[in-house]
Design a protein around this motif. Structure first.
Motif, PDB file in Angstrom:
ATOM      1  N   THR A  65       0.832  -1.212   0.000  1.00 22.67           N
ATOM      2  CA  THR A  65       0.000   0.000   0.000  1.00 22.67           C
ATOM      3  C   THR A  65       0.868   1.264   0.000  1.00 22.67           C
ATOM      4  OG1 THR A  65      -0.183  -0.060   2.409  1.00 22.67           O
ATOM      5  CG2 THR A  65      -1.910  -1.179   1.162  1.00 22.67           C
ATOM      6  N   GLN A  66       1.913   1.262  -0.820  1.00 24.28           N
ATOM      7  CA  GLN A  66       2.821   2.407  -0.887  1.00 24.28           C
ATOM      8  C   GLN A  66       2.180   3.624  -1.538  1.00 24.28           C
ATOM      9  OE1 GLN A  66       6.206   0.945  -3.061  1.00 24.28           O
ATOM     10  NE2 GLN A  66       6.919  -0.330  -1.357  1.00 24.28           N
ATOM     11  N   VAL A  67       1.325   3.391  -2.537  1.00 22.90           N
ATOM     12  CA  VAL A  67       0.705   4.494  -3.286  1.00 22.90           C
ATOM     13  C   VAL A  67      -0.800   4.238  -3.371  1.00 22.90           C
ATOM     14  CG1 VAL A  67       0.689   5.816  -5.430  1.00 22.90           C
ATOM     15  CG2 VAL A  67       2.808   4.721  -4.675  1.00 22.90           C
ATOM     16  N   HIS A  68      -1.578   5.248  -3.012  1.00 21.86           N
ATOM     17  CA  HIS A  68      -3.045   5.151  -3.015  1.00 21.86           C
ATOM     18  C   HIS A  68      -3.586   6.056  -4.130  1.00 21.86           C
ATOM     19  CE1 HIS A  68      -6.976   6.083  -0.601  1.00 21.86           C
ATOM     20  NE2 HIS A  68      -7.208   5.352  -1.668  1.00 21.86           N
ATOM     21  N   PHE A  69      -4.361   5.457  -5.039  1.00 22.72           N
ATOM     22  CA  PHE A  69      -4.976   6.178  -6.160  1.00 22.72           C
ATOM     23  C   PHE A  69      -6.480   6.300  -5.939  1.00 22.72           C
ATOM     24  CE2 PHE A  69      -1.287   4.092  -7.991  1.00 22.72           C
ATOM     25  CZ  PHE A  69      -0.773   5.018  -8.880  1.00 22.72           C
ATOM     26  N   MET A  70      -7.041   7.446  -6.292  1.00 26.69           N
ATOM     27  CA  MET A  70      -8.497   7.620  -6.337  1.00 26.69           C
ATOM     28  C   MET A  70      -8.835   8.376  -7.614  1.00 26.69           C
ATOM     29  SD  MET A  70      -9.778   8.313  -2.461  1.00 26.69           S
ATOM     30  CE  MET A  70     -11.426   7.748  -2.799  1.00 26.69           C
ATOM     31  N   ALA A  71     -10.030   8.126  -8.127  1.00 29.15           N
ATOM     32  CA  ALA A  71     -10.479   8.766  -9.364  1.00 29.15           C
ATOM     33  C   ALA A  71     -11.216  10.070  -9.061  1.00 29.15           C
ATOM     34  CB  ALA A  71     -11.393   7.826 -10.140  1.00 29.15           C
ATOM     35  N   ALA A  72     -10.881  11.116  -9.797  1.00 24.30           N
ATOM     36  CA  ALA A  72     -11.577  12.398  -9.657  1.00 24.30           C
ATOM     37  C   ALA A  72     -13.066  12.228  -9.955  1.00 24.30           C
ATOM     38  CB  ALA A  72     -10.958  13.437 -10.587  1.00 24.30           C
ATOM     39  N   GLU A  73     -13.397  11.267 -10.813  1.00 28.00           N
ATOM     40  CA  GLU A  73     -14.805  11.025 -11.144  1.00 28.00           C
ATOM     41  C   GLU A  73     -15.591  10.583  -9.907  1.00 28.00           C
ATOM     42  OE1 GLU A  73     -12.411  10.626 -14.906  1.00 28.00           O
ATOM     43  OE2 GLU A  73     -12.162   9.886 -12.865  1.00 28.00           O
ATOM     44  N   LEU A  74     -14.928   9.912  -8.950  1.00 27.29           N
ATOM     45  CA  LEU A  74     -15.600   9.550  -7.702  1.00 27.29           C
ATOM     46  C   LEU A  74     -16.002  10.804  -6.939  1.00 27.29           C
ATOM     47  CD1 LEU A  74     -16.560   7.563  -5.490  1.00 27.29           C
ATOM     48  CD2 LEU A  74     -14.238   7.672  -4.561  1.00 27.29           C
ATOM     49  N   PHE A  75     -15.120  11.786  -6.896  1.00 29.73           N
ATOM     50  CA  PHE A  75     -15.448  13.038  -6.201  1.00 29.73           C
ATOM     51  C   PHE A  75     -16.639  13.718  -6.863  1.00 29.73           C
ATOM     52  CE2 PHE A  75     -10.679  13.226  -5.104  1.00 29.73           C
ATOM     53  CZ  PHE A  75     -10.863  12.341  -4.058  1.00 29.73           C
ATOM     54  N   ASP A  76     -16.714  13.651  -8.195  1.00 28.20           N
ATOM     55  CA  ASP A  76     -17.868  14.197  -8.922  1.00 28.20           C
ATOM     56  C   ASP A  76     -19.145  13.472  -8.485  1.00 28.20           C
ATOM     57  OD1 ASP A  76     -15.956  15.710 -10.306  1.00 28.20           O
ATOM     58  OD2 ASP A  76     -16.001  14.407 -12.083  1.00 28.20           O
ATOM     59  N   GLU A  77     -19.069  12.140  -8.397  1.00 28.94           N
ATOM     60  CA  GLU A  77     -20.211  11.317  -7.978  1.00 28.94           C
ATOM     61  C   GLU A  77     -20.620  11.643  -6.535  1.00 28.94           C
ATOM     62  OE1 GLU A  77     -20.695   6.649  -6.831  1.00 28.94           O
ATOM     63  OE2 GLU A  77     -19.619   7.061  -8.698  1.00 28.94           O
ATOM     64  N   LEU A  78     -19.640  11.810  -5.666  1.00 27.51           N
ATOM     65  CA  LEU A  78     -19.935  12.127  -4.257  1.00 27.51           C
ATOM     66  C   LEU A  78     -20.598  13.499  -4.116  1.00 27.51           C
ATOM     67  CD1 LEU A  78     -16.722  10.739  -2.537  1.00 27.51           C
ATOM     68  CD2 LEU A  78     -19.026   9.750  -2.497  1.00 27.51           C
ATOM     69  N   GLU A  80     -22.577  14.860  -6.264  1.00 31.31           N
ATOM     70  CA  GLU A  80     -23.969  14.656  -6.667  1.00 31.31           C
ATOM     71  C   GLU A  80     -24.786  14.028  -5.544  1.00 31.31           C
ATOM     72  OE1 GLU A  80     -24.135  12.508 -10.365  1.00 31.31           O
ATOM     73  OE2 GLU A  80     -22.811  13.956 -11.360  1.00 31.31           O
ATOM     74  N   ALA A  81     -24.125  13.258  -4.664  1.00 28.86           N
ATOM     75  CA  ALA A  81     -24.801  12.612  -3.533  1.00 28.86           C
ATOM     76  C   ALA A  81     -24.826  13.514  -2.293  1.00 28.86           C
ATOM     77  CB  ALA A  81     -24.108  11.291  -3.203  1.00 28.86           C
ATOM     78  N   GLY A  82     -24.314  14.750  -2.421  1.00 27.23           N
ATOM     79  CA  GLY A  82     -24.383  15.701  -1.316  1.00 27.23           C
ATOM     80  C   GLY A  82     -23.151  15.783  -0.438  1.00 27.23           C
ATOM     81  N   PHE A  83     -22.070  15.141  -0.828  1.00 26.56           N
ATOM     82  CA  PHE A  83     -20.812  15.199  -0.071  1.00 26.56           C
ATOM     83  C   PHE A  83     -19.863  16.162  -0.767  1.00 26.56           C
ATOM     84  CE2 PHE A  83     -22.556  10.981   0.748  1.00 26.56           C
ATOM     85  CZ  PHE A  83     -22.554  10.948   2.130  1.00 26.56           C
ATOM     86  N   GLY A 136     -22.023   9.368   6.999  1.00 26.67           N
ATOM     87  CA  GLY A 136     -22.714   8.669   5.914  1.00 26.67           C
ATOM     88  C   GLY A 136     -21.847   8.393   4.694  1.00 26.67           C
ATOM     89  N   LEU A 137     -20.634   8.936   4.670  1.00 25.70           N
ATOM     90  CA  LEU A 137     -19.762   8.762   3.501  1.00 25.70           C
ATOM     91  C   LEU A 137     -19.328   7.312   3.321  1.00 25.70           C
ATOM     92  CD1 LEU A 137     -18.323  10.095   1.152  1.00 25.70           C
ATOM     93  CD2 LEU A 137     -16.465  10.714   2.708  1.00 25.70           C
ATOM     94  N   MET A 138     -19.092   6.615   4.423  1.00 27.20           N
ATOM     95  CA  MET A 138     -18.646   5.209   4.354  1.00 27.20           C
ATOM     96  C   MET A 138     -19.645   4.363   3.566  1.00 27.20           C
ATOM     97  SD  MET A 138     -16.332   3.044   5.506  1.00 27.20           S
ATOM     98  CE  MET A 138     -16.075   1.471   6.258  1.00 27.20           C
TER      99      MET A 138
END
Length: 187
Positions: A65-78, A80-83, A136-138
């Motif tokens: 777990t040296q490098v953790h990647f997340m997609a910017a598209e997830l932030f867009d989705e979140l 839209e869900a109010g986060f 509620g984010l989890m």
């Protein structure tokens, strides 16, 4: 894998690191990756696991777990869900855009910028600290599909194979492993 229908190439949207074991990581202008260790100056860099939960279980375990990647598209989705979640706030090192992170097979290699190469080791299992960040984010980051399979959306992990500097705007190129394409498990 990169969506062949996308008009833009996959890119690094932001980079983050923190020398403390904090929940969120600040964005920085660039990060330097070191082969076999991870990101210089990041609390999770090391040949053996640096994740606090995993160190307690087995401090000699290889650091997958040296490098953790997340997609910017997830932030867009979140959003839209109010986060409201911005790069680095969920502890990732690299925020990508235009790349289907969960479509990558185990062992896929991401070439980042001019030199760095990271081999994908698996999915991040989101921890309960996420609800402390935003209630509620989890539940939004762990879902179940119609077949009852758990869907994790908290990013993927990897190890640094070839060092180099990575910065926002750098291209991401995918190299698939030879042979059978195995799905990602949790690391």
């Amino acid at each position: 894998m990169h969506d062949a229908r996308a008009t833009e190439p996959a890119t690094v949207e932001s980079v983050c690191r923190d020398d403390r074991h904090a929940f969120s990581k600040p964005t920085v202008p660039e990060i330097r990756m070191i082969a076999g260790l991870g990101i210089e100056g990041d609390a999770h860099a090391g040949a053996t696991t640096q994740h606090r939960y995993l160190v307690v279980k087995d401090p000699t375990r290889a650091n997958l777990t040296q490098v953790h990647f997340m997609a910017a598209e997830l932030f867009d989705e979140l959003r839209e869900a109010g986060f409201e979640v911005s790069p680095g706030e969920l502890g990732e090192n690299i925020t990508t855009r235009g790349l289907d992170l969960f479509g990558l097979p185990l062992g896929a290699r991401l070439r980042l910028g001019p030199d760095a190469v990271v081999e994908i080791t698996g999915m991040r299992n989101p921890c309960s600290l996420i609800n402390g960040f935003q209630k509620g984010l989890m539940k939004t980051l762990i879902d179940t599909d119609d077949a009852g399979q758990v869907i994790r959306k908290a990013g993927i992990m990897g190890i640094v194979v070839t060092g180099g500097t990575v910065a926002p705007g750098d291209p991401i190129r995918v190299q698939l492993p030879a042979g059978e394409q195995l799905p990602l498990g949790v690391v």
